[in-house]
Design a protein around this motif. Structure first.
Motif, PDB file in Angstrom:
ATOM      1  N   VAL A   1      -1.449   4.547 -12.321  1.00  0.00           N
ATOM      2  CA  VAL A   1      -1.782   5.912 -12.389  1.00  0.00           C
ATOM      3  C   VAL A   1      -2.760   6.128 -11.570  1.00  0.00           C
ATOM      4  N   VAL A   2      -3.135   6.865 -10.835  1.00  0.00           N
ATOM      5  CA  VAL A   2      -4.619   7.141 -10.104  1.00  0.00           C
ATOM      6  C   VAL A   2      -4.823   8.304  -9.898  1.00  0.00           C
ATOM      7  N   TYR A   3      -6.235   8.942  -9.083  1.00  0.00           N
ATOM      8  CA  TYR A   3      -5.985  10.283  -9.184  1.00  0.00           C
ATOM      9  C   TYR A   3      -5.638  10.554  -8.090  1.00  0.00           C
ATOM     10  N   ASP A   4      -5.286   9.952  -7.127  1.00  0.00           N
ATOM     11  CA  ASP A   4      -4.601  10.102  -6.001  1.00  0.00           C
ATOM     12  C   ASP A   4      -3.270   9.481  -5.014  1.00  0.00           C
ATOM     13  N   ALA A   5      -2.296   9.692  -5.747  1.00  0.00           N
ATOM     14  CA  ALA A   5      -1.227   8.832  -5.076  1.00  0.00           C
ATOM     15  C   ALA A   5      -0.665   9.058  -3.911  1.00  0.00           C
ATOM     16  N   LYS A   6      -1.225   9.783  -3.493  1.00  0.00           N
ATOM     17  CA  LYS A   6      -0.511   9.963  -1.954  1.00  0.00           C
ATOM     18  C   LYS A   6      -1.834   9.195  -1.061  1.00  0.00           C
ATOM     19  N   LYS A   7      -2.787   9.422  -1.528  1.00  0.00           N
ATOM     20  CA  LYS A   7      -4.585   8.208  -1.082  1.00  0.00           C
ATOM     21  C   LYS A   7      -3.794   6.655  -1.340  1.00  0.00           C
ATOM     22  N   TYR A   8      -3.811   6.401  -2.515  1.00  0.00           N
ATOM     23  CA  TYR A   8      -3.066   4.692  -2.104  1.00  0.00           C
ATOM     24  C   TYR A   8      -1.130   4.367  -1.698  1.00  0.00           C
ATOM     25  N   SER A   9      -0.663   5.442  -1.508  1.00  0.00           N
ATOM     26  CA  SER A   9       0.954   4.783  -1.598  1.00  0.00           C
ATOM     27  C   SER A   9       0.312   4.881   0.438  1.00  0.00           C
ATOM     28  N   LYS A  10      -0.630   5.619   1.270  1.00  0.00           N
ATOM     29  CA  LYS A  10      -0.942   4.991   2.445  1.00  0.00           C
ATOM     30  C   LYS A  10      -1.130   4.193   2.836  1.00  0.00           C
ATOM     31  N   GLU A  11      -2.315   3.612   1.729  1.00  0.00           N
ATOM     32  CA  GLU A  11      -3.492   2.443   1.472  1.00  0.00           C
ATOM     33  C   GLU A  11      -2.429   1.546   1.174  1.00  0.00           C
ATOM     34  N   ASP A  12      -1.316   0.911   0.484  1.00  0.00           N
ATOM     35  CA  ASP A  12      -0.854   0.047   0.087  1.00  0.00           C
ATOM     36  C   ASP A  12       0.645  -0.032   0.851  1.00  0.00           C
ATOM     37  N   THR A  13       0.722  -1.434   1.710  1.00  0.00           N
ATOM     38  CA  THR A  13       1.506  -1.280   2.713  1.00  0.00           C
ATOM     39  C   THR A  13       2.994  -1.770   2.398  1.00  0.00           C
ATOM     40  N   SER A  14       2.615  -2.399   1.439  1.00  0.00           N
ATOM     41  CA  SER A  14       3.632  -3.542   0.828  1.00  0.00           C
ATOM     42  C   SER A  14       4.802  -2.555  -0.037  1.00  0.00           C
TER      43      SER A  14
END
Length: 415
Positions: free
Chosen positions: A83-96
């Motif tokens: 649970v984060v403040y910017d889900a799109k940002k971390y979805s792009k950064e996490d490539t796994s």
């Protein structure tokens, strides 16, 4: 006349929009509250769902444990959410693609339904800070693990009015802090577990990227010292009532910084200053120094390095009342404690230890002359506090070679 009427229309429109927003917020919060109450009474848990949160997002002990679970195949049994403040940002950064990122808040500033749907049904919740998204009784059988963010010397203002226990399992760095945190959180000490923290695994190895970053920073092969003061005037406004505890420790003005910079240059030392995530910005001319650098979380993110990975490759630490001084005992390198505001801090906020200075095995810095002695000792490899650090480490930090595994096993996660 026409201009006046337009302004009036805009003004009235703004009032109506604000009123509609307020009403919408109230309705949404009522819906959420009913949804929470329903799930607390009738909801069924998905035991294989794990939800992480942290401050800042996707970091610290939660990130360390989350990475460990994924790197060791736990995702075959569990579905891992953040649970984060910017889900799109971390979805792009996490490539796994092994993590599902959920948006924490909606346009009303409240928890989003998309995150609550998962939170209320997850078998295990883990966080570095208090999880405040559910008020009242939690779902039966749900486990809340307080990974926390460190054991420091600092006390809370008062233990009066501390909320009843909301967690089922909480971590501390070592045996020394079991009774301290039990009192601090107003709970039975059976809920406090001295396993050390998941992020300690980052301290146990020198990552290639961290070493390369150090090499770029220390262009003249300087000794690298990281300075990590605790916050004195925080952006959240919780401790701003402590008058006088606001300036950067030891450094009274720009001239002090210039003097320190020249000192470092002469000794071939580089000091990297990493301020606390909650600290209000200091007005310091960072760009004017040759041997002092400012380091931010964004800098580390750009390098793909976690803070504790960077800590592992430093040569010494300057801190004060922060938990990082306890954590740094693991790497067994020199520590200095900036204590020029010690008496004020003791009077205004207080400490969890009766004689805190006895638990600070290193140079005690009250002025720049003390700093000079410390820097000279670092350069000359004169580590006269090694034995005292070892004595404290045996009590303040639990020694292990696999902290994440220890925590995962203790909270019952299996592959």
């Amino acid at each position: 006349m026409i201009s006046f009427m337009k302004k009036k229309d805009y003004f009235e429109k703004g009032i109506l929009e604000g009123l509609y927003l307020c009403i919408a917020k109230v309705i949404y919060r009522l819906v959420v509250r009913c949804y929470v109450l329903y799930n607390q009474r009738f909801g069924k848990l998905n035991e294989n769902h794990i939800v992480f949160t942290s401050t800042p997002d996707f970091s610290d002990n939660s990130r360390a444990l989350s990475d460990y679970l994924i790197n060791n195949g736990y995702q075959k049994k569990y579905k891992i959410f953040w649970v984060v403040y910017d889900a799109k940002k971390y979805s792009k950064e996490d490539t796994s693609s092994e993590i599902v990122f959920l948006e924490k808040k909606n346009k009303f500033g409240a928890y989003s339904l998309s995150s609550l749907k998962i939170i209320l049904k997850a078998g295990t919740l883990l966080g570095t800070h208090d999880i405040v998204w559910i008020k009242g009784k939690s779902i039966k059988g749900q486990k809340y693990i307080r990974l926390w963010h460190g054991c420091s010397y600092k006390d809370r203002e008062s233990n009066v009015g501390v909320a009843p226990r909301s967690f089922d399992f909480a971590l501390v760095s070592g045996p020394l802090f079991v009774d301290i945190k039990a009192y601090f959180w107003n709970v039975d000490k059976k809920y406090i577990h001295p396993l050390g923290y998941p992020r300690y695994d980052w301290l146990l190895r020198e990552e290639k990227r961290a070493l390369e970053f150090k090499k770029r920073l220390c262009i003249n092969n300087e000794q690298l010292i990281i300075w990590m003061p605790t916050f004195r005037n925080d952006i959240q406004g919780r401790f701003n009532s402590f008058e006088g505890i606001s300036s950067f420790p030891l450094m009274s003005d720009d001239n002090s910084w210039k003097e320190l910079d020249q000192m470092c240059k002469k000794l071939n030392v580089r000091i990297v200053v990493k301020t606390h995530v909650f600290q209000k910005e200091y007005k310091i001319p960072w760009d004017s120094f040759s041997n002092i650098n400012r380091l931010t979380n964004d800098d580390l993110c750009e390098e793909g390095i976690k803070l504790y990975e960077f800590l592992a490759v430093t040569d010494a630490l300057i801190s004060d009342y922060s938990s990082v001084a306890i954590d740094y005992l693991i790497v067994n390198k020199p520590i200095a404690f900036a204590l020029d505001d010690y008496k004020l801090y003791k009077d205004k906020r207080g400490f969890v230890l009766e004689n805190p200075l006895d638990y600070m095995p290193g140079h005690h810095l009250y002025n720049l002359n003390d700093m000079s002695v410390f820097l000279h000792d670092v350069v000359s490899k004169n580590d006269s506090y090694a034995e005292k650090r070892a004595e404290l480490r045996n009590n303040a930090v639990t020694i292990s070679s696999h902290y994440c595994k220890d925590v995962a096993d203790a909270i019952g996660l299996v592959r």
